[in-house]
Design an enzyme around this catalytic site. Structure first.
Site, mmCIF file in Angstrom:
data_model
loop_
_atom_site.group_PDB
_atom_site.id
_atom_site.type_symbol
_atom_site.label_atom_id
_atom_site.label_comp_id
_atom_site.label_asym_id
_atom_site.label_seq_id
_atom_site.Cartn_x
_atom_site.Cartn_y
_atom_site.Cartn_z
ATOM 1 N N TYR A 169 0.830 -1.206 0.000
ATOM 2 C CA TYR A 169 0.000 0.000 0.000
ATOM 3 C C TYR A 169 0.862 1.253 0.000
ATOM 4 O O TYR A 169 0.659 2.176 -0.801
ATOM 5 C CB TYR A 169 -0.904 -0.041 1.228
ATOM 6 C CG TYR A 169 -1.695 1.217 1.503
ATOM 7 C CD1 TYR A 169 -2.862 1.505 0.805
ATOM 8 C CD2 TYR A 169 -1.286 2.101 2.499
ATOM 9 C CE1 TYR A 169 -3.600 2.642 1.077
ATOM 10 C CE2 TYR A 169 -2.019 3.243 2.782
ATOM 11 C CZ TYR A 169 -3.168 3.507 2.062
ATOM 12 O OH TYR A 169 -3.899 4.643 2.345
ATOM 13 N N LYS A 173 1.486 4.776 -2.195
ATOM 14 C CA LYS A 173 1.187 6.076 -1.611
ATOM 15 C C LYS A 173 2.411 6.994 -1.614
ATOM 16 O O LYS A 173 2.276 8.223 -1.708
ATOM 17 C CB LYS A 173 0.643 5.899 -0.191
ATOM 18 C CG LYS A 173 -0.787 5.390 -0.163
ATOM 19 C CD LYS A 173 -1.730 6.363 -0.871
ATOM 20 C CE LYS A 173 -3.180 5.982 -0.762
ATOM 21 N NZ LYS A 173 -4.074 6.956 -1.411
#
Length: 263
Positions: A169, A173
């Site tokens: 993730y 990001k």
């Protein structure tokens, strides 16, 4: 519409300049996206709310202040269709002033458990879709000649690195920061400001999915305020960045973590 002049802005409402303007909010069916859609509508904007969750989206849009909002069920991972999505919203609204891109996917996993499908599912949305959506919106705004705002969501982990199984993730990001900085340079000459928000822990379904209680307690202890954030607290920052008050904020990453991240 012309680019709002920064001079003489004063200290009016937080969302000054959003009245009657068309805005896109992604991830609008829940969490920060839903709070942002409500805050934008509350500031007088017309909201094109985008999410893959059609039922949740319809519920959120039905509760928005004002009129003229749209619920658009769409999977942003279908990047080949993003140009058409943006063009359709502009045709419908006749105007596009801001994009608030809150859609994201998090799967908390030990790095040894991450599969190729896990990686792609997260980063096709978190980073790939960000690039194509920002490009489509930025190019449309530049062609219109009226300026605009693009607000992306990263994570406080872009600075400190992955914790609690967020490796795949946070790789995406962190990439959002780089993309945002590049687009800030590309579109700044057109009066289009591109910024990122880096939240800390926030009380949303995505934050709580697969989050053991001891990790939630650790996040709370790590924040000097002794709590995690509320979606409305992130939405307020989005509204500021979309407003005429943020007329000289470009290429920035705003740390909205309650002090959980300090740099």
């Amino acid at each position: 519409m012309p680019v709002p002049e920064p001079s003489g802005v004063g200290f009016g409402a937080l969302g000054a300049g959003l009245e009657g303007r068309g805005v896109i909010v992604t991830g609008a069916a829940g969490g920060v996206g839903a709070a942002t859609a409500r805050a934008m509508a509350g500031a007088g904007a017309r909201v094109a709310a985008v999410d893959i969750n059609g039922a949740g989206l319809a519920e959120v849009v039905a509760g928005l202040d004002g009129a003229g909002h749209r619920a658009i069920t769409f999977d942003l991972r279908e990047v080949e269709s993003i140009d058409d999505l943006v063009a359709g919203i502009i045709e419908d609204f006749g105007d596009l002033w801001a994009l608030a891109h809150a859609a994201a996917l998090l799967r908390r996993q030990d790095p040894d458990d991450v599969t190729s499908e896990d990686w792609d599912a997260q980063n096709d949305l978190n980073m790939k879709a960000t690039f194509f959506l920002n490009r489509a919106v930025g190019n449309a705004m530049a062609a219109a000649g009226g300026g605009g705002r693009i607000i992306n969501f990263s994570s406080g982990g872009w600075w400190g690195g992955p914790v609690f199984g967020s490796d795949a993730y946070l790789a995406g990001k962190a990439g959002v920061i780089t993309l945002s900085r590049g687009f800030a340079r590309r579109y700044g000459p057109h009066g289009i400001l591109v910024n990122s928000i880096a939240p800390g822990g926030v009380d949303t379904p995505m934050q709580r999915d697969d989050l053991p209680p001891e990790i939630e307690e650790a996040l709370t202890r790590a924040c000097p305020l002794g709590r995690i954030g509320r979606p409305e607290e992130l939405a307020a920052v989005v509204v500021f960045l979309a407003s005429i008050h943020a007329s000289f904020v470009n290429g920035a990453t705003l740390n909205v973590s309650g002090g959980g991240l300090i740099y």
